[in-house]
Structures are given as C-alpha cells and as structure tokens.
Design a protein around this motif. Structure first.
Motif: not given
Ligand code: HEM
Lengths: 322, 528
Positions: A259, A264-265, A267-268, A271, A278, B41, B44-45, B47-48, B51-52
C-alpha cells in the motif's frame, strides 16, 4: 556493473531532439486543426442502416449512441475544401517526422547513459508522449481516426512541454535499485499502457465536450469506438505492469504489496478501467456514463504520475523531479 | 433478452423482502443482496476508495516520524484522524470490514454461479425457436446442404451443436462465464494468500557491522514482527557473516555523490553444519534461503575507537554505528558511552565526515559520501551517563544533561590520531572505519500463491470481458420444386452491448454455411 560515464554529446543531442519533436508536433497539430476546422460539420444523428434491437429485449436503452455502432458509413466527413484536406495530409507527414524525432530522442538518451531511458519522470513523460503518438499513428493506418490528430498532438505537445520545462534532469546513471532488467519490464509496460490510456482519455474528453447534433468535432460514436479499442488493449498491459511491479517490489523492497502511494493509485486506476470495461460489456452502459468512468480512471492515472511523484512521495520516489 | 430466460443472472439487484417477511425474510434478503454480483463490484470499488486516505495521510507503519510531526503541528486534527484510524488505514476496522464483506460476498456469489455454470456446460444447446425472423440477426438463402453438413461447419467454428430433423442449434462462448468464475475464485484465493502470508510469515530488521555475523533467531533481530501463527522455533536456521561492504558512487559531474552500486559480501551457512557459500547481497538481489528472503536496505559508517580511561585501562575498543544525518554526503553522528571508565564514566559525541573538507569559516563538512578522507570531530564528557536510571536511551544519543564537558573543541581526527583528555581523564584514539548495513529478513509463505492467484484472475478477467456468448440456429426446408434447400439462419448474442461486434461474425457464419455473398446475408435486415 553500472558505469557513471555519460556521453555528454549524445545527451545534448537527445535534449535538442525533444525540442525538435515539440516543434514538429505543434506543426502537425496546426495542420490537423486546419483540416478539422474547415471541414464540413458532422452530425451525430445516424442516417445509415441502424440496427434495431429486438423489441422488449432489455438491451441497452436507446440513449444517444445505442445502436449506432454500425454507422461507420455515415460518419465519413463530408467534402471539405481541397486545401484543408491537404493540410491534413501534410500534418500526417509532419506527425510521422515528429514521431521519428521523438523516437530518436528516447533512443539516443538511452545510448548516452547506457541504460533503459525511462528511469525518471522526465524520461518517463517523454516516453509516454511517444507511446501515445505511436498508438495514434499506427491506429490511423488501419482505422479512420484521423479526426483525432489535432487533439493527440495537443496532448503530446503539452506533455513534452511540461517535461522540458519542469521535469528535465541531466542525463545520468540511476541509483542501484533501478539498475536491473525489471525496469525494462515494469516501466515499459507502464509507458505503453499510459500512452494508450492517454489516447482514450483525449477521445473521452472530446466526447464530453461535443454535444449531440452538428459539430466540426468527430462524432461521438467514433470517439467512443477509439477510446474503447485503446482501453481494451491497454488494460491487460496495465495489469501486467502492476503485477511486474509487485514482482519487482518483492525483489527490491521485501514485500510484493505494501500500500505504498504509487501502489494504491495504480490499484485505483486499475479498478477504474476495469469498471469501465465491465460497464461496457456487462451492464451495457454506453456513451456518457461509461465515458465518465473512463475519465475518472484517467484522472487517477494522471494523479499517480504527477500528484504522487511530486506531492506524496513514498518508497516509489524514483521520479527524480528537479 | 426475450429468448434468454435461462441466462445466468448477471446484475440482478434483489428486490426488498416486502412487507411482513419477518427476521428470516430480512436475513435472506440481506444475504441475497450481499452476494449479488453488483454488491461485490460496489465493494471492490469501495475497497479502492478506502485505500485513498492511506496514500495521502502518513501511515504509522511506514513513516511514524511524519505521523508524530502531524501530532505536533495540528494536534486536534491529528487526534480526530487518529480516532478514525487514518494513520493505520490498512489495519483499521473499517478497511477490514470492507474486505471481509467482499470476501463473504464473493463466496456467496461464486458458489451458486459455479453450480449453475457446471450444469450449463453439460446441457445441450437449446432447441430452435419457432420464428427465426424475430431474432436480432437473421438471414436466409438457398443452397444444397444437409443438417449434418451445417452441423459440421458450425463445429469447425468451435460451436457446440445439437441437431434435430431439420434444424441445427449451436452455442459458443462458455469461456466467458468460466473466465468470470475463475476471476472471482482467484480474487478469493488472493485474499486467502495474503491472509495466510500475514499469519504464518514474519519480518525482522537488523543492523550488521562489517566483520560480524547474524543467525536467524528471534533474539538476533533489532525489530521482529511475527505473524500470529509463527513460533520462534520455526525460523529457518540459517546464518551468515558479513565480510565486506562496498558502495560505489559517481565521482564527478553534476551527479557526483549519487550511489551506483551497493554490494555486501556474505558467507552464508544455509543450515547448521552445511558448507559455507559466498553470496553477494545487492539491492535487487536478496539472499534466498528456502524461501526466507534477506534484503539489503541501508548502510552507513561505523568509525572504530579505542578509549583509555584515567587509570590507563582500555575501557572501550569497538566500532560505533553512526546515524546518517545527510544522505547526500553521509555526514553522520554517533554517541559513545563508556560506562566502564574509571574513575568517572566517559561519554563522547562524534561527527563522522567521510570526505572531510575545511570551509572558509574554519568549520568542516563532508563533500562526498565515499570514505575518501574520513575524519571525525569529537566532543568529550565525563560524569554519570545515567544508564542505571532505568529510563531507555537511544544508542545514537548521549544524554548530556548530567555530564561535565571535558573537551569542546579540537581539530578533526584522522585515522590513527589520539587526543589526550584534559585533567588526565584518559585518551581516545580513532583507529579506523567500518561500515554497517541494515537488513530485512522476510518470510511470506503467501507470496507464490498470491502470484498464481493474480495471474489466474487476470486471465479470467480477460476471458470474461473478451469472450461473447452466442447462439446460432439453422433451419433447412426443401424448396418446393425440389431444387435445393432454403437455409434460414438466426443468431443471438447473449452479451448486451456485443450486438454490433457479433454482426460481423454472423455474416461470416452465414457465408461459411454457403451463402454466396454477404449480400444474401444482408437480407437479415429486411425484416425491419
Ligand atoms: C507493487 C509494486 C509496484 C507498483 C504497483 C508500481 C506501479 C507503477 C506505476 C503505476 C508506474 C507508472 C508511472 C507513474 O504513474 O508514475 C510505475 C513507474 C515506475 N516504477 Fe513502479 N510500481 C511498483 C514497484 C516498483 C519497484 C519495486 C520499482 C523499483 C525499485 C519501481 C520503479 C518504477 C520506476 C522507475 C517507474 C518510472 C518512473 C517514475 O515514475 O518514477 N516500481 N510504477
């Protein structure tokens, strides 16, 4: 064994080639802009064959672009004055010349320092701009994406200008942690993906700027298609870059995921683009909503590059920002 | 779509339980909501997003000094942030809540979907609908062909095929759901691997001086952080000896002083009794002993001193590890405590300058991180070092409050120089320079499983985003005058939004079945 020798002549040549690249990109941008500005406006309304979704099928709701994917024939720009078209052709040639200068700048920087030429933020941004222009130029060989030219070159010019003005550091050797083949794997993948995401981001921003109806800007359908294609290719590459980063972190930092702000970024960002894909395939979201997700992901990508390197720091602070 | 009632439910938001269902009803509704794909989903969002703060607010585990700074500068804000666990985001209960819910949601989502998918895989493609014209893709043409031939052609395109007397039903793209399931299952696997690694793994840090050794035991670490399931006996019993450490720097030019390479020469004994082997430890090349990794993290200098007390006894003769205060020049500071000196205890503060140069104002500084001209400046004190008071002291600092200054100014010493302390309190000799390194040893049994899980997850994701599920039906009818067969083809993609992309494939299929031109296939739009 790393060497500390830098070929100063080559390093200077590379710096000059970046400036040449900027000039050529500006010229290409103007050419494309002329072509775009004097071409007849295009409409988003699809006139050609429009495939109707089966009634009651519960498919994508008929928002502004639904069902218009098959309209490639209707989006051909109507005839524009000959000289404007010629400006576009000149722009294309100049764009390729700029591309070659950009490529030479990157390669020569690498030769000057005898290592992979993307170990700090300056080199990294120059390489991303190169990747974005490469993606555009090669895409336009196979697909009709010429309409994007002006905007791709604007973005790359801004990127290069920013790099030259604020990020430039003298060519030199890298610190021990970067002196490994992992940089070729991890950073090259990040560059490639970032370049493609940049292409998609430019299309997405244009998509949001362009209203429906008559406009000189490319149609929303075209913009969306370019963005989708670029992200489809970039996403697996980005994923690979993150996994390679984790493998590298396992070698260099003693853990594969911790992390760290850059982790972190990324990963963001991951997503975000996963959500975009999706939304496009499963949820059948198209058009504006999907584009907004894509832009958010792109913003996270930019923040990771600029914000994290300059303001946040962390273990991953190799950016060497002057 | 109308004809896909057997579709796996993709994004079904469960409806509320309605009135009067009672506790059981609510529970069932809650479980269904939690285990819907959409909830997974959203989690999961989340989760992201969660973490910020961990990337913007300094984290205790990573940068405790920055956290302390926050507390000093903005105590009230810091107290609030602390209450919300913002300094320990990744250990916080709300972060844990998100991934535990995600975990539950994934389990609840994956199990029933796997069952359904296994059944689907075994099931034959569905029988032909009555009216092919009503399908989104449709074409018909005349061609001499048979059911078997159509079936063979479709099989060749890797469709799964079922035939009737005058029809063929074909389906393809099962890999989409397979990929999707693999993605979700490997996400679960990834969470398990990470959890397993943190329960059964450990990490430890140690500072090691050139010429000294280390054995992998709990006691040998300066800092040791075990997972809850790790026992002290389970540590891999390797040991090593640090022969020599070498740092190379850029010597000239704008980047003078930048590190180029760090290399620590070790003699490693993998387990008691096994032969020694030579290992060069570098930044990207950790030592690997049966999966226990040892990393080279940092380095610094340790000048060696010999100190004689007032009675002429050698009271100290050892290297002193210094704290680097300027990483660009490796100017370092260290403290020497000599509790055994008599008649009074002695203490020294020293400043180590690896490449010492004299400035115009008469002070000294270090110009380069390498030990080109290693000098030390020394300040001496005598009196009670306060080591018996019980209060913990840092080895890098000297508590000078209760001490009497002995020597406050002197020229920097070169290796071999001795200073006599005033009042016959003794002497100090600067005998040489050694280097120290800091090492981190990590054992994480979850790292390989985590890698495998993430690779499978990515492959699964690409399949589930890239593959389309599609069905094609073909009906054959004799032309009345017996001259050929009317071939009617209908197609359907079960992936919303994939319609346009399927159009091209459908055209190809129609052509492969014998339509002479795409023009014939183009008839499919005629029904509009
Ligand atoms: C899990 C681990 C890692 C992740 C997720 C990760 C992620 C990224 C990302 C997203 C980039 C793109 C550039 C940007 O946005 O700034 C990047 C660039 C880079 N990474 Fe990593 N990385 C990881 C580990 C490492 C390690 C271990 C090293 C070296 C020891 C490293 C060195 C670099 C360098 C040199 C760049 C390019 C230049 C720069 O931006 O400074 N990365 N990484």
């Amino acid at each position: 064994m790393p060497t500390s020798e830098v070929d100063a002549g080559l390093a200077t040549l590379s710096d000059q080639l970046v400036l040449v690249t900027v000039l050529l990109y500006v010229a290409a941008m103007i050419g494309y802009a002329l072509e775009l500005a004097f071409a007849a406006p295009r409409t988003n309304q699809v006139s050609g064959a429009r495939r109707k979704v089966l009634a009651g099928a519960g498919g994508p709701s008929a928002d502004e672009s639904a069902g218009s994917e098959v309209s490639a024939t209707s989006t051909k720009p109507p005839a524009s004055p000959g000289w404007a078209q010629r400006a576009g052709t000149v722009a294309l040639v100049v764009g390729w010349l700029g591309w070659a200068a950009n490529l030479a700048a990157v390669v020569i920087r690498g030769l000057a320092v005898e290592r992979w030429p993307w170990a700090n933020m300056y080199e990294f941004v120059v390489a991303i701009c190169f990747a974005a222009v490469t993606a555009f130029l090669f895409m336009q060989i196979r697909f009709p994406v010429r309409f994007l030219g002006a905007f791709v070159f604007v973005a790359s010019t801004i990127g290069l200008g920013f790099a030259v003005r604020y990020l430039h550091v003298q060519a030199g050797p890298v610190q021990p942690s970067l002196n490994t083949y992992w940089i070729a794997i991890h950073v090259s993948a990040a560059i490639l993906a970032s370049g493609l995401f940049m292409l998609a981001g430019v299309s997405g921003i244009l998509y949001l700027i362009r209203k429906d109806g008559l406009s000189r800007l490319p149609t929303r359908t075209d913009l969306e298609r370019v963005a989708h294609r670029a992200i489809l290719v970039a996403f697996p590459i980005w994923t690979f870059a993150i996994i390679a980063g984790a493998l590298w972190a396992d070698r260099a930092w003693g853990r594969y995921w911790g992390w760290d702000p850059k982790e972190v970024w990324s990963f963001i960002t991951w997503i975000g683009y996963a959500a975009y894909l999706h939304a496009c395939t499963t949820a059948g979201w198209k058009g504006k909503k999907a584009t907004i997700i894509q832009i958010i992901a792109f913003a996270a990508l930019l923040f990771n590059l600029v914000g994290v390197n300059i303001f946040v720091g962390g273990l991953h602070s190799y950016a060497d920002v002057p | 779509m109308a004809t896909t009632s057997s579709d796996v439910k993709l994004d079904v938001t469960p409806r509320g339980p309605g009135g009067g269902l009672g506790v059981a009803g609510w529970l069932r509704w809650g479980w269904r909501t939690l285990t819907s794909m959409r909830t997974a989903l959203v989690l999961l969002f989340l989760f992201a997003v969660a973490s910020i703060p961990g990337s913007l607010v300094p984290q205790r585990g990573v940068a405790p000094e920055k956290v302390a700074e926050h507390f000093k500068n903005t105590p009230e804000l810091a107290a609030w942030l602390d209450r919300l666990w913002f300094y320990d985001v990744f250990q916080s209960p709300w972060f844990a809540a998100i991934y535990l819910l995600l975990f539950l949601s994934l389990i609840g989502c994956v199990i029933p979907r796997t069952k359904v998918h296994l059944e689907e895989i075994r099931r034959k493609p569905p029988a032909i609908p009555r009216n092919l014209k009503r399908l989104p893709h449709h074409a018909s043409f005349t061609e001499e062909t048979t059911v078997d031939e159509v079936a063979a052609r479709l099989r060749k395109r890797r469709f799964r095929v079922e035939t009737g007397p005058d029809w063929v039903s074909a389906e393809k793209g099962y890999l989409r759901e397979t990929g999707n399931l693999f993605f979700h299952i490997s996400l679960l696997g990834l969470l398990v691997a990470v959890g397993f690694g943190s329960l059964y793994g450990y990490r430890g840090n140690v500072l090691l001086m050139e010429g000294s050794g280390f054995a992998n035991t709990v006691a040998a670490y300066d800092r040791y952080i075990p997972g809850t399931m790790v026992s002290a006996e389970s540590l891999t019993p390797f040991s090593f000896h640090l022969e020599d450490f070498n740092a190379t720097y850029v010597i000239e030019g704008e980047r003078r002083g930048q590190a180029l390479d760090f290399a620590a020469k070790l003699k490693v004994t993998d387990r008691p009794g096994s032969p020694e082997r030579d290992v060069t430890l570098k930044v990207n090349e950790p030592l690997d002993v049966d999966g226990t990794m040892t990393y080279l993290l940092g380095n610094g200098y340790a000048p060696t001193f010999k100190i004689t007390d007032g009675k002429g006894q050698v009271a100290f003769d050892a290297p002193v590890p210094c704290l680097v205060v300027d990483s660009a020049t490796f100017t370092s500071e260290c403290a020497i405590k000599v509790p055994d000196a008599a008649p009074t205890q002695l203490g020294f503060l020293t400043r180590f300058l690896p490449t010492s140069v004299k400035l115009h104002d008469g002070t000294y500084t270090s110009a380069f991180p390498g030990a080109v001209n290693p000098q030390v400046e020394v300040w001496a004190f005598s009196g009670d070092l306060g080591l018996d008071s019980g209060a913990p002291q840092s080895v890098y600092q000297l508590e000078t409050k209760g001490l009497k200054p002995l020597l406050m100014q002197s020229k920097p010493l070169n290796v071999g120089d001795t200073i006599e302390l005033p009042n016959g309190a003794g002497s100090i000799t600067y005998t040489g320079v050694k280097q120290w390194i800091t090492l981190q040893t990590t054992y994480d049994p979850g790292r390989v499983p985590a890698l495998i899980a993430s690779v499978i997850a990515v492959i699964g994701l690409i399949l589930s985003l890239g593959v389309r599920r599609r069905r094609v039906w073909v009906r054959l009818a004799e032309v009345k005058d017996g001259n050929g067969t009317v071939v009617e083809v209908g197609g359907l993609t079960r992936t919303e939004g994939g319609d346009a992309a399927f159009a091209g494939e459908f055209d190809d299929i129609v052509r492969a079945l014998g339509a002479r031109s795409a023009g014939t296939a183009g008839e499919k739009n005629a029904h509009q």
